[in-house]
Design a protein around this motif. Structure first.
Motif, mmCIF file in Angstrom:
data_model
loop_
_atom_site.group_PDB
_atom_site.id
_atom_site.type_symbol
_atom_site.label_atom_id
_atom_site.label_comp_id
_atom_site.label_asym_id
_atom_site.label_seq_id
_atom_site.Cartn_x
_atom_site.Cartn_y
_atom_site.Cartn_z
ATOM 1 N N LEU A 176 56.658 -19.732 58.596
ATOM 2 C CA LEU A 176 56.382 -19.561 60.030
ATOM 3 C C LEU A 176 57.582 -19.964 60.878
ATOM 4 O O LEU A 176 57.441 -20.237 62.064
ATOM 5 C CB LEU A 176 55.156 -20.394 60.426
ATOM 6 N N SER A 177 58.773 -19.979 60.295
ATOM 7 C CA SER A 177 59.963 -20.440 61.016
ATOM 8 C C SER A 177 60.318 -19.543 62.196
ATOM 9 O O SER A 177 60.876 -20.024 63.190
ATOM 10 C CB SER A 177 61.162 -20.510 60.060
ATOM 11 N N ARG A 178 60.001 -18.240 62.110
ATOM 12 C CA ARG A 178 60.420 -17.309 63.157
ATOM 13 C C ARG A 178 59.270 -16.902 64.078
ATOM 14 O O ARG A 178 59.459 -16.074 64.969
ATOM 15 C CB ARG A 178 61.055 -16.059 62.539
ATOM 16 N N GLY A 179 58.081 -17.464 63.856
ATOM 17 C CA GLY A 179 56.958 -17.097 64.699
ATOM 18 C C GLY A 179 55.647 -17.188 63.940
ATOM 19 O O GLY A 179 55.610 -17.633 62.784
ATOM 20 N N PRO A 180 54.538 -16.767 64.560
ATOM 21 C CA PRO A 180 53.236 -16.834 63.891
ATOM 22 C C PRO A 180 53.192 -15.959 62.646
ATOM 23 O O PRO A 180 53.962 -14.997 62.513
ATOM 24 C CB PRO A 180 52.263 -16.329 64.962
ATOM 25 N N LEU A 198 63.091 -6.393 60.003
ATOM 26 C CA LEU A 198 62.861 -5.617 61.227
ATOM 27 C C LEU A 198 63.162 -6.428 62.477
ATOM 28 O O LEU A 198 63.103 -5.898 63.579
ATOM 29 C CB LEU A 198 61.417 -5.117 61.269
ATOM 30 N N ASN A 199 63.488 -7.716 62.305
ATOM 31 C CA ASN A 199 63.786 -8.638 63.401
ATOM 32 C C ASN A 199 62.604 -8.789 64.364
ATOM 33 O O ASN A 199 62.777 -8.901 65.574
ATOM 34 C CB ASN A 199 65.032 -8.195 64.167
ATOM 35 N N LEU A 200 61.397 -8.805 63.791
ATOM 36 C CA LEU A 200 60.191 -9.041 64.575
ATOM 37 C C LEU A 200 59.954 -10.550 64.676
ATOM 38 O O LEU A 200 60.280 -11.296 63.752
ATOM 39 C CB LEU A 200 58.981 -8.375 63.912
ATOM 40 N N PRO A 201 59.368 -11.047 65.764
ATOM 41 C CA PRO A 201 59.201 -12.496 65.965
ATOM 42 C C PRO A 201 57.991 -13.060 65.226
ATOM 43 O O PRO A 201 57.125 -13.711 65.818
ATOM 44 C CB PRO A 201 59.040 -12.601 67.487
ATOM 45 N N THR A 204 55.387 -3.110 62.192
ATOM 46 C CA THR A 204 56.099 -2.882 63.448
ATOM 47 C C THR A 204 55.136 -2.453 64.545
ATOM 48 O O THR A 204 55.167 -2.982 65.667
ATOM 49 C CB THR A 204 57.202 -1.823 63.257
ATOM 50 N N VAL A 205 54.239 -1.516 64.221
ATOM 51 C CA VAL A 205 53.251 -1.102 65.234
ATOM 52 C C VAL A 205 52.202 -2.199 65.434
ATOM 53 O O VAL A 205 51.646 -2.330 66.526
ATOM 54 C CB VAL A 205 52.618 0.256 64.870
ATOM 55 N N SER A 206 51.949 -3.018 64.430
ATOM 56 C CA SER A 206 51.101 -4.196 64.636
ATOM 57 C C SER A 206 51.732 -5.133 65.668
ATOM 58 O O SER A 206 51.037 -5.715 66.504
ATOM 59 C CB SER A 206 50.905 -4.942 63.314
ATOM 60 N N TYR A 207 53.055 -5.269 65.600
ATOM 61 C CA TYR A 207 53.759 -6.063 66.616
ATOM 62 C C TYR A 207 53.563 -5.444 67.993
ATOM 63 O O TYR A 207 53.260 -6.151 68.966
ATOM 64 C CB TYR A 207 55.241 -6.141 66.257
ATOM 65 N N PHE A 208 53.692 -4.108 68.067
ATOM 66 C CA PHE A 208 53.470 -3.438 69.354
ATOM 67 C C PHE A 208 52.043 -3.694 69.858
ATOM 68 O O PHE A 208 51.828 -3.910 71.053
ATOM 69 C CB PHE A 208 53.688 -1.931 69.221
ATOM 70 N N ARG A 224 59.322 4.193 69.930
ATOM 71 C CA ARG A 224 59.753 2.809 69.705
ATOM 72 C C ARG A 224 59.826 2.500 68.206
ATOM 73 O O ARG A 224 60.746 1.818 67.740
ATOM 74 C CB ARG A 224 58.794 1.839 70.397
ATOM 75 N N LEU A 225 58.838 2.997 67.451
ATOM 76 C CA LEU A 225 58.817 2.786 66.002
ATOM 77 C C LEU A 225 60.026 3.427 65.348
ATOM 78 O O LEU A 225 60.736 2.792 64.551
ATOM 79 C CB LEU A 225 57.529 3.361 65.407
ATOM 80 N N ASP A 226 60.265 4.695 65.673
ATOM 81 C CA ASP A 226 61.394 5.411 65.068
ATOM 82 C C ASP A 226 62.711 4.709 65.364
ATOM 83 O O ASP A 226 63.566 4.559 64.476
ATOM 84 C CB ASP A 226 61.447 6.854 65.578
ATOM 85 N N LYS A 227 62.869 4.253 66.599
ATOM 86 C CA LYS A 227 64.116 3.579 66.994
ATOM 87 C C LYS A 227 64.334 2.312 66.176
ATOM 88 O O LYS A 227 65.435 2.077 65.647
ATOM 89 C CB LYS A 227 64.070 3.241 68.488
ATOM 90 N N LEU A 228 63.295 1.481 66.037
ATOM 91 C CA LEU A 228 63.433 0.235 65.283
ATOM 92 C C LEU A 228 63.660 0.490 63.796
ATOM 93 O O LEU A 228 64.481 -0.178 63.155
ATOM 94 C CB LEU A 228 62.191 -0.635 65.469
#
Length: 423
Positions: A70-74, A104-107, A353-357, A376-380
């Motif tokens: 959990l170092s980068r987030g939940p 993916l650099n998601l938080p 990624t879409v779960s993050y969205f 947004r998904l395609d870009k990431l």
């Protein structure tokens, strides 16, 4: 010694993950000092899930929720209902989620859950009782800022709705952000169901272009025809490819001229599997691996590509729609044979990624259109696969190692900069 150390001695998904971490260690320089952080989960919960069956009897099921890092987030990760679920598997899946969200650099950090059950043997009411009791048992460690579950094998949007409702009842108010992958009218995101398969296609398209593999006329083999395998198959067919073989739990079908997916969709919905489809011939499950193909998409369960199967595979490109489908020694064999592998931690990351969205939309109570979601998904995804490709070229390593380098660097930097409490 961790009370979970014994698991690392067993064969299974966790051992595969540990070997992947050992392989990336030499590339991490001073961050290697922190690598043991990745070799043990932060928290592992095993719960008893008793429910009253429709016939009045009481049955007990074993449930799990593991928060790997959990170092980068939940924590972020799905919940799996399957008769083979065990702690070894859930630990590995949570660890791969840690890497995946970092690539993916998601938080987020990585988590995963599951119940050892065959959901097909439960009535709808029994399934709901199981879900609500399991949720109550893990509710103290989940939450929109703690750990956010999502669907996985054997679960769906309805299950996520029950989890959200059960958790919300305990909080005294509606908490839409506690899960993702829930029904759209309960705060779910458009595009979530198809997101993982779309990510497989996007990363596959990018890498196919880099290795000069034309999609027009490409022969594709798909293992697993659920949300991931089917959506990826449809998108590849739209790009001019043809699906020559499909395997799922009901059997393996083959048509060298290409399987008609529209006809198969109708058959699949009626029969809940591809076995027996009249538009293709039945072949043995083992023959699936030696069919003439250009692209292989394993989109079922982990541990499918062994060394023996890797020696048979004719594909030039493997797209890991499933988590952990390839054993490390099979990975080596495929690379030795010149096969390019797009690893699970990037290839199937469209779903998270879409779960993050969805989580972001729930926090803001403001929702985007499906076109906005896909853009947004395609870009990431394109940015992430290009970063992985660049790292692989720079370090002269495989795409899997490159993805782990990126992910591990981000996780371990967060661990180093946060420090260890107490100092």
């Amino acid at each position: 010694m961790s009370n979970l150390s014994y698991i690392s001695q067993n064969n299974g998904p966790w051992s595969t993950y540990l070997e992947q971490i050992d392989r990336v260690a030499p590339y991490l320089e001073h961050l290697e000092d922190y690598i043991d952080t990745l070799k043990r989960p932060k928290r592992a919960l095993i719960v008893d899930v008793p429910i009253v069956m429709d016939d009045g009897t009481i049955q007990h099921f074993e449930g799990y929720r593991v928060q790997h890092n959990l170092s980068r987030g939940p924590g972020k990760g799905g919940i799996r209902y399957h008769p083979d679920v065990d702690l070894n598997e859930v630990m590995a899946l949570s660890a791969w989620m840690t890497i995946k969200t970092a690539v993916l650099n998601l938080p987020f950090g990585g988590a995963k859950g599951g119940v050892r059950v065959d959901p097909r043997k439960l009535s709808p009411r029994e399934l709901e009782r199981l879900t609500r009791r399991y949720t109550s048992e893990i509710s103290h460690i989940i939450g929109p800022q703690k750990d956010i579950p999502a669907p996985d094998v054997g679960t769906n949007a309805n299950v996520m709705g029950w989890i959200m409702d059960t958790y919300s009842s305990g909080q005294g108010h509606t908490v839409t952000g506690v899960v993702t992958g829930k029904p759209v009218h309960l705060g779910g995101s458009l595009g979530r169901v198809k997101a993982t398969g779309r990510g497989v296609f996007i990363t596959g398209q990018q890498v196919a272009d880099k290795i000069k593999l034309p999609l027009e006329g490409a022969k594709i083999a798909v293992q697993g025809f659920g949300n991931v395998g089917s959506e990826a198959a449809y998108l590849f067919v739209e790009s001019g490819s043809k699906i020559v073989t499909i395997q799922d739990h009901t059997g393996t079908i083959y048509n060298p001229e290409g399987i008609n997916l529209e006809e198969l969709k109708v058959y699949f919905e009626k029969n809940q599997g591809v076995g027996g489809f009249a538009g293709a011939q039945a072949i043995s499950d083992e023959d699936f691996w030696s069919v003439e193909m250009d692209i292989l998409i394993p989109a079922a369960l982990e541990g499918q590509i062994t060394v023996e199967r890797a020696e048979k595979i004719t594909a030039k490109l493997v797209l890991e729609g499933a988590n952990g489908p390839t054993y490390p020694d099979a990975d080596d064999m495929l690379i030795k044979r010149g096969v390019t592998i797009v690893p699970d931690v990037i290839c199937n990351a469209g779903g998270v990624t879409v779960s993050y969205f969805e989580w972001v939309q729930d926090m803001a109570s403001y929702f985007w259109s499906e076109d906005e979601i896909n853009q947004r998904l395609d870009k990431l995804m394109i940015q992430a696969i290009n970063d992985v490709w660049h790292t692989a070229s720079e370090k002269a390593c495989s795409l899997r190692t490159a993805a782990f380098i990126l992910g591990c660097e981000r996780i371990l930097k967060a661990r180093m900069e946060r420090g260890i409490f107490p100092g």
